[in-house]
Design a protein around this motif. Structure first.
Motif, PDB file in Angstrom:
ATOM      1  N   THR A   1      33.693  20.097  44.491  1.00 26.81           N
ATOM      2  CA  THR A   1      33.652  18.792  44.001  1.00 26.81           C
ATOM      3  C   THR A   1      32.697  18.443  43.277  1.00 26.81           C
ATOM      4  N   VAL A   2      32.488  17.793  41.466  1.00 27.60           N
ATOM      5  CA  VAL A   2      31.418  17.723  41.152  1.00 27.60           C
ATOM      6  C   VAL A   2      31.594  16.312  40.723  1.00 27.60           C
ATOM      7  N   PRO A   3      31.017  15.534  40.674  1.00 28.18           N
ATOM      8  CA  PRO A   3      30.800  13.830  40.810  1.00 28.18           C
ATOM      9  C   PRO A   3      30.870  13.826  39.765  1.00 28.18           C
ATOM     10  N   THR A   4      31.685  12.647  38.824  1.00 27.00           N
ATOM     11  CA  THR A   4      32.098  12.842  37.218  1.00 27.00           C
ATOM     12  C   THR A   4      30.176  11.674  36.728  1.00 27.00           C
ATOM     13  N   THR A   5      29.955  11.384  37.914  1.00 24.11           N
ATOM     14  CA  THR A   5      28.999   9.999  37.446  1.00 24.11           C
ATOM     15  C   THR A   5      27.801  10.746  38.302  1.00 24.11           C
ATOM     16  N   GLY A   6      26.472  10.554  38.128  1.00 28.41           N
ATOM     17  CA  GLY A   6      25.292  10.353  39.272  1.00 28.41           C
ATOM     18  C   GLY A   6      25.634   9.291  40.234  1.00 28.41           C
ATOM     19  N   PRO A   7      24.248   8.878  41.229  1.00 26.04           N
ATOM     20  CA  PRO A   7      24.910   7.679  42.366  1.00 26.04           C
ATOM     21  C   PRO A   7      23.203   7.132  41.773  1.00 26.04           C
ATOM     22  N   TRP A   8      22.658   7.672  40.633  1.00 28.75           N
ATOM     23  CA  TRP A   8      21.584   6.787  40.421  1.00 28.75           C
ATOM     24  C   TRP A   8      21.797   6.532  38.979  1.00 28.75           C
TER      25      TRP A   8
ATOM     26  N   ASP B   1      12.382  13.229  38.722  1.00 23.81           N
ATOM     27  CA  ASP B   1      13.489  11.966  39.820  1.00 23.81           C
ATOM     28  C   ASP B   1      14.881  13.119  39.041  1.00 23.81           C
ATOM     29  N   VAL B   2      15.293  13.349  37.725  1.00 29.13           N
ATOM     30  CA  VAL B   2      16.146  13.837  37.555  1.00 29.13           C
ATOM     31  C   VAL B   2      16.275  14.966  38.362  1.00 29.13           C
ATOM     32  N   GLU B   3      15.729  15.390  38.866  1.00 31.73           N
ATOM     33  CA  GLU B   3      16.106  16.866  39.793  1.00 31.73           C
ATOM     34  C   GLU B   3      16.435  16.549  41.163  1.00 31.73           C
TER      35      GLU B   3
ATOM     36  N   ALA C   1      17.755  14.102  42.070  1.00 31.24           N
ATOM     37  CA  ALA C   1      19.618  12.942  41.617  1.00 31.24           C
ATOM     38  C   ALA C   1      20.456  14.399  41.866  1.00 31.24           C
ATOM     39  N   ALA C   2      19.482  15.757  40.842  1.00 33.74           N
ATOM     40  CA  ALA C   2      21.473  16.314  40.558  1.00 33.74           C
ATOM     41  C   ALA C   2      20.887  17.310  41.727  1.00 33.74           C
ATOM     42  N   ARG C   3      19.970  17.652  42.779  1.00 32.39           N
ATOM     43  CA  ARG C   3      19.843  18.161  43.906  1.00 32.39           C
ATOM     44  C   ARG C   3      21.012  17.186  45.501  1.00 32.39           C
ATOM     45  N   GLU C   4      21.300  15.782  44.403  1.00 25.88           N
ATOM     46  CA  GLU C   4      21.881  15.413  45.701  1.00 25.88           C
ATOM     47  C   GLU C   4      22.862  15.839  45.233  1.00 25.88           C
ATOM     48  N   ALA C   5      23.522  15.594  43.508  1.00 28.28           N
ATOM     49  CA  ALA C   5      25.050  15.670  43.211  1.00 28.28           C
ATOM     50  C   ALA C   5      25.491  16.690  44.092  1.00 28.28           C
ATOM     51  N   LEU C   6      24.587  17.656  43.319  1.00 25.49           N
ATOM     52  CA  LEU C   6      25.451  19.127  43.882  1.00 25.49           C
ATOM     53  C   LEU C   6      25.888  19.687  45.045  1.00 25.49           C
TER      54      LEU C   6
ATOM     55  N   ARG D   1      17.329  24.237  32.555  1.00 29.87           N
ATOM     56  CA  ARG D   1      16.856  23.741  33.565  1.00 29.87           C
ATOM     57  C   ARG D   1      17.192  22.412  33.936  1.00 29.87           C
ATOM     58  N   PRO D   2      16.542  21.290  33.611  1.00 32.23           N
ATOM     59  CA  PRO D   2      16.054  19.869  33.348  1.00 32.23           C
ATOM     60  C   PRO D   2      17.868  18.821  32.517  1.00 32.23           C
ATOM     61  N   VAL D   3      18.423  19.917  31.660  1.00 38.23           N
ATOM     62  CA  VAL D   3      19.573  19.662  30.763  1.00 38.23           C
ATOM     63  C   VAL D   3      20.444  19.647  32.201  1.00 38.23           C
ATOM     64  N   LEU D   4      20.466  20.508  32.919  1.00 41.64           N
ATOM     65  CA  LEU D   4      22.084  20.667  33.962  1.00 41.64           C
ATOM     66  C   LEU D   4      21.584  19.631  34.963  1.00 41.64           C
ATOM     67  N   TRP D   5      20.289  18.929  34.909  1.00 47.55           N
ATOM     68  CA  TRP D   5      20.143  18.510  36.266  1.00 47.55           C
ATOM     69  C   TRP D   5      20.625  17.371  35.897  1.00 47.55           C
ATOM     70  N   GLY D   6      20.506  16.928  34.497  1.00 51.70           N
ATOM     71  CA  GLY D   6      20.413  15.355  33.602  1.00 51.70           C
ATOM     72  C   GLY D   6      22.387  15.019  33.941  1.00 51.70           C
ATOM     73  N   LEU D   7      22.594  16.594  33.781  1.00 48.98           N
ATOM     74  CA  LEU D   7      24.272  16.601  33.664  1.00 48.98           C
ATOM     75  C   LEU D   7      24.805  16.074  35.244  1.00 48.98           C
ATOM     76  N   ALA D   8      24.203  17.248  36.089  1.00 50.97           N
ATOM     77  CA  ALA D   8      24.871  17.138  36.917  1.00 50.97           C
ATOM     78  C   ALA D   8      24.709  15.122  37.741  1.00 50.97           C
ATOM     79  N   ALA D   9      23.894  14.729  37.637  1.00 47.99           N
ATOM     80  CA  ALA D   9      23.240  13.669  38.252  1.00 47.99           C
ATOM     81  C   ALA D   9      24.046  12.390  37.342  1.00 47.99           C
ATOM     82  N   ALA D  10      24.533  12.765  36.164  1.00 40.86           N
ATOM     83  CA  ALA D  10      24.282  11.117  35.196  1.00 40.86           C
ATOM     84  C   ALA D  10      25.735  11.518  34.033  1.00 40.86           C
ATOM     85  N   GLY D  11      26.026  12.694  34.012  1.00 40.58           N
ATOM     86  CA  GLY D  11      26.793  13.547  33.033  1.00 40.58           C
ATOM     87  C   GLY D  11      25.677  13.289  31.384  1.00 40.58           C
ATOM     88  N   GLU D  12      26.556  12.626  29.835  1.00 33.76           N
ATOM     89  CA  GLU D  12      26.113  13.102  28.483  1.00 33.76           C
ATOM     90  C   GLU D  12      25.453  11.604  29.188  1.00 33.76           C
ATOM     91  N   ARG D  13      24.883  10.351  29.637  1.00 36.17           N
ATOM     92  CA  ARG D  13      23.786   9.468  29.662  1.00 36.17           C
ATOM     93  C   ARG D  13      22.890  10.433  30.672  1.00 36.17           C
TER      94      ARG D  13
END
Length: 374
Positions: free
Chosen positions: A4-11, A22-24, A26-31, A324-336
């Motif tokens: 399960t992938v979160p729809t929004t990041g915790p950060w 920092d984004v990296e 956040a993504a590691r925590e989310a995935l 990869r940073p784009v996928l990190w941002g997507l995982a951490a907080a979607g479009e934002r």
């Protein structure tokens, strides 16, 4: 293991994120761990993966002083289209692995940032859905064993309004990515290669007895027989700009110009193909000199800051791709999250330009570089 992938990041991406590292985090925590490995891993012993960052860090810039930098403008134009900075989103497979909106969220963020978004053949949303966002979209092409299907993809990309085609030329088959092999990585339900509508993606969903299901799928779908004659045929078939991705040898860069390529991407596929391949930035200046302005030169593999963008420009690149940073941002907080990644690069690039004594991209090309030992 949960997929399960979160729809929004915790950060809070504005309060807590100040650089791409920092984004990296956040993504590691989310995935889930296996998805993180798929996104972040390289091939073999990951020597080239590590070399990409080490090589960029070795490039020292020699700034100029007493220049008017009150207005630092990172705007540029690539392949006839103005953009806010010399950055594009690299082609990345299966964005829905990290966020349910997939490529659509990233395409919206890229449009807002004023940079091109490259849709992969292995996108988890269709070409038409991605171009429907309305930004500048390039289409990355993997050459398929079925040539008819390959040219159908090209026709779809043209009809959908893609601004360029980006054949990837360094993947006769997927490199041996040991993290995925150990995880026996498979695509979860609901994530598929949406552009391959004839059902060939099912193999990527079947749990293998060994190895990576995704590698097995691409091995059956991609041709290992792609040659320069295929690129010549592509040139005859399309009026769109052609950008060859995966060029490292200067003689291949020269051949790309000779067959009509409008651009090349100096790239080792983010360390995911030949382990032991040279870092792209280490051959960038030589490649740029070889083509002599006859085509646009982009760099990817390891870009993590605006200073890295400046390094690439100083060594002769016209721009960079960020992966990869784009996928990190997507995982951490979607479009934002993706928007924050691109905003950070823009902020850092303006800062780096000004501190180097450059008022824009043209001046950055004149900055001297030195390569540190190590």
């Amino acid at each position: 293991m949960s997929r399960t992938v979160p729809t929004t990041g915790p950060w809070d991406v504005d309060r807590d994120v100040h650089c791409l590292e920092d984004v990296e985090r956040a993504a590691r925590e989310a995935l889930p761990a296996d998805v993180w490995d798929f996104v972040s891993g390289g091939s073999g012993g990951e020597v080239t993966l590590a070399a990409n960052r080490a090589a960029l860090r070795r490039i020292a810039l020699v700034p100029r002083v007493l220049r008017d930098v009150a207005h630092c403008d990172p705007q540029t134009s690539l392949f006839g289209v103005p953009q806010a900075m010399p950055v594009a989103v690299a082609p990345l497979a299966y964005h829905k692995l990290v966020h349910p909106e997939g490529e659509l969220a990233g395409a919206r963020a890229a449009k807002a940032a004023g940079v091109p978004f490259t849709a992969s053949t292995l996108s988890s949303c269709t070409i038409e859905e991605i171009t429907g966002i309305g930004g500048t979209v390039w289409f990355q092409l993997y050459w398929l064993r079925d040539r008819k299907k390959t040219f159908e993809l090209i026709e779809r990309a043209e009809a959908a309004g893609c601004a360029a085609l980006m054949p990837t030329v360094d993947v006769p088959w997927m490199g041996r990515r040991l993290r995925d092999v150990r995880n026996r990585f498979t695509l979860p339900p609901g994530v598929e290669a949406a552009n391959l509508t004839w059902g060939s993606g099912s193999e990527a969903h079947r749990a293998p007895t060994s190895g990576s299901a995704v590698a097995s799928h691409t091995g059956s779908a991609f041709t290992p027989s792609l040659t320069w004659s295929d690129i010549e045929e592509l040139r005859r078939r399309t009026r769109l700009p052609i950008i060859l991705k995966g060029v490292l040898a200067p003689q291949d860069a020269r051949r790309a110009v000779d067959v009509g390529a409008d651009g090349i991407v100096v790239s080792n596929h983010g360390g995911r193909q030949l382990d032991g391949a040279v870092a792209g930035v280490d051959v960038l200046a030589e490649v740029a000199t070889e083509v002599g302005g006859a085509c646009r030169v982009l760099l990817d593999s390891g870009i993590r800051s605006g200073t890295d963008v400046l390094r690439a420009l100083a060594l002769g690149a016209d721009g960079v791709l960020v992966g990869r940073p784009v996928l990190w941002g997507l995982a951490a907080a979607g479009e934002r999250g993706v928007g924050r990644v691109l905003d950070l690069l823009a902020e850092e690039l303006r800062d780096a330009l000004g501190l180097a004594g450059c008022d824009g991209v043209k001046a950055a090309r004149e900055i001297r570089t030195l390569t540190r030992a190590g």
